[in-house]
Write a protein that holds these residues in place. Sequence first.
Motif, PDB file in Angstrom:
ATOM      1  N   TYR A 120       0.831  -1.205   0.000  1.00 45.23           N
ATOM      2  CA  TYR A 120       0.000   0.000   0.000  1.00 45.23           C
ATOM      3  C   TYR A 120       0.868   1.259   0.000  1.00 45.23           C
ATOM      4  N   VAL A 121       1.907   1.250   0.827  1.00 54.26           N
ATOM      5  CA  VAL A 121       2.807   2.403   0.896  1.00 54.26           C
ATOM      6  C   VAL A 121       3.549   2.582  -0.425  1.00 54.26           C
ATOM      7  N   ALA A 122       3.970   1.480  -1.032  1.00 50.53           N
ATOM      8  CA  ALA A 122       4.662   1.564  -2.323  1.00 50.53           C
ATOM      9  C   ALA A 122       3.768   2.220  -3.370  1.00 50.53           C
ATOM     10  N   ALA A 123       2.485   1.868  -3.355  1.00 54.13           N
ATOM     11  CA  ALA A 123       1.546   2.474  -4.303  1.00 54.13           C
ATOM     12  C   ALA A 123       1.475   3.986  -4.102  1.00 54.13           C
ATOM     13  N   LEU A 124       1.516   4.418  -2.846  1.00 53.38           N
ATOM     14  CA  LEU A 124       1.444   5.849  -2.545  1.00 53.38           C
ATOM     15  C   LEU A 124       2.752   6.563  -2.885  1.00 53.38           C
ATOM     16  N   VAL A 125       3.876   5.943  -2.537  1.00 54.80           N
ATOM     17  CA  VAL A 125       5.181   6.578  -2.753  1.00 54.80           C
ATOM     18  C   VAL A 125       5.456   6.798  -4.232  1.00 54.80           C
ATOM     19  N   TRP A 126       5.202   5.750  -5.037  1.00 57.96           N
ATOM     20  CA  TRP A 126       5.545   5.845  -6.459  1.00 57.96           C
ATOM     21  C   TRP A 126       4.336   6.103  -7.352  1.00 57.96           C
ATOM     22  N   LYS A 127       3.185   6.403  -6.737  1.00 57.88           N
ATOM     23  CA  LYS A 127       1.974   6.760  -7.486  1.00 57.88           C
ATOM     24  C   LYS A 127       1.658   5.705  -8.557  1.00 57.88           C
ATOM     25  N   ARG A 128       1.513   4.482  -8.098  1.00 61.56           N
ATOM     26  CA  ARG A 128       1.215   3.364  -8.992  1.00 61.56           C
ATOM     27  C   ARG A 128       0.001   2.585  -8.491  1.00 61.56           C
ATOM     28  N   ARG A 129      -0.717   1.995  -9.422  1.00 61.07           N
ATOM     29  CA  ARG A 129      -1.744   1.012  -9.087  1.00 61.07           C
ATOM     30  C   ARG A 129      -1.065  -0.351  -9.187  1.00 61.07           C
ATOM     31  N   ILE A 130      -1.003  -1.071  -8.086  1.00 56.67           N
ATOM     32  CA  ILE A 130      -0.266  -2.336  -8.058  1.00 56.67           C
ATOM     33  C   ILE A 130      -1.256  -3.493  -8.153  1.00 56.67           C
ATOM     34  N   VAL A 131      -1.156  -4.243  -9.236  1.00 56.10           N
ATOM     35  CA  VAL A 131      -2.048  -5.376  -9.475  1.00 56.10           C
ATOM     36  C   VAL A 131      -1.341  -6.651  -9.023  1.00 56.10           C
ATOM     37  N   VAL A 132      -1.940  -7.326  -8.053  1.00 54.06           N
ATOM     38  CA  VAL A 132      -1.353  -8.550  -7.497  1.00 54.06           C
ATOM     39  C   VAL A 132      -2.101  -9.755  -8.063  1.00 54.06           C
ATOM     40  N   HIS A 133      -1.410 -10.560  -8.856  1.00 51.61           N
ATOM     41  CA  HIS A 133      -1.997 -11.751  -9.468  1.00 51.61           C
ATOM     42  C   HIS A 133      -1.780 -12.966  -8.573  1.00 51.61           C
ATOM     43  N   GLN A 134      -2.792 -13.822  -8.503  1.00 52.55           N
ATOM     44  CA  GLN A 134      -2.677 -15.095  -7.805  1.00 52.55           C
ATOM     45  C   GLN A 134      -3.272 -16.192  -8.683  1.00 52.55           C
ATOM     46  N   VAL A 135      -3.107 -17.435  -8.259  1.00 53.69           N
ATOM     47  CA  VAL A 135      -3.601 -18.547  -9.070  1.00 53.69           C
ATOM     48  C   VAL A 135      -5.115 -18.490  -9.198  1.00 53.69           C
ATOM     49  N   ASP A 136      -5.618 -19.166 -10.222  1.00 48.25           N
ATOM     50  CA  ASP A 136      -7.053 -19.235 -10.518  1.00 48.25           C
ATOM     51  C   ASP A 136      -7.624 -17.886 -10.932  1.00 48.25           C
ATOM     52  N   GLY A 137      -6.762 -17.011 -11.454  1.00 44.22           N
ATOM     53  CA  GLY A 137      -7.234 -15.738 -11.980  1.00 44.22           C
ATOM     54  C   GLY A 137      -7.583 -14.701 -10.941  1.00 44.22           C
TER      55      GLY A 137
END
Length: 249
Positions: A120-137
């Motif tokens: 969450y902090v990384a998204a704020l610091v670098w102004k990014r939307r971080i998409v986290v993929h896991q198995v089964d889509g």
Amino acid sequence: MGREGKQRKLKRAKAEQKMSKKKNLIQTNSAEIARLRQELHRLGLQLVTIDSDGNCLFRTLSDQLYGDQTHFPDIRKEIVQYIKDHQENLEPFMEDEETFDNYCRRMAEDGVWGGNLELYVAALVWKRRIVVHQVDGNRTTIDCGDPKAPEWHICYYNDEHYDSIRSADDDLTSAPLPVSLPNEDKICVEITADNGEDKALESLKKEFPQMDVDELESLYHQLNSDPARVRKKLIAKNKKSKNFQKKRR
């Protein structure tokens, strides 16, 4: 058989059992990784293997930002500094068993695992939307507040490891190429995201009217949309605030 012989036999049996469990775990992990790779391939993506040394989250973010995983100490340092600078907003996300200062000291150490808060902090610091993929889509997007912000794509599996994700056309020699998921895939994510969260969130807003709305929504999503956990955090925070005010008086 003497006592020493029995002990050696028992020790050998335990070692064999441990090796068997480890072998089964490796097979399970390999199967999960293989399935994840196949799912990513169908989306036009590829998995970039990240070292498993306790720094995998920070190495993954380094790959997304710089194009390689070697800058993970700087990534960790910036994230921890942001947490320190925003204690009032971020402390509610932490477990009650650990103090804020201890958390920051521990997270600054090499090899300590990062988690949802650091993402969450990384998204704020670098102004990014971080998409986290896991198995089964399954996918989760860590939002930075800007729907038009660039996206970073990473994956999480086996409940312990992060890897980086790039376009299948990426030659991995520099910063990642932009990733674009199929339109139907994005629609699916938007549809499945509506699971009754709004009612629970609105209820919390009414229950804690003094709470900043943006902070409440961030806390709600960071705690996996679990109203009970959010309520517990807010009650604990209110108690701390009242105790602090009493001490000042």
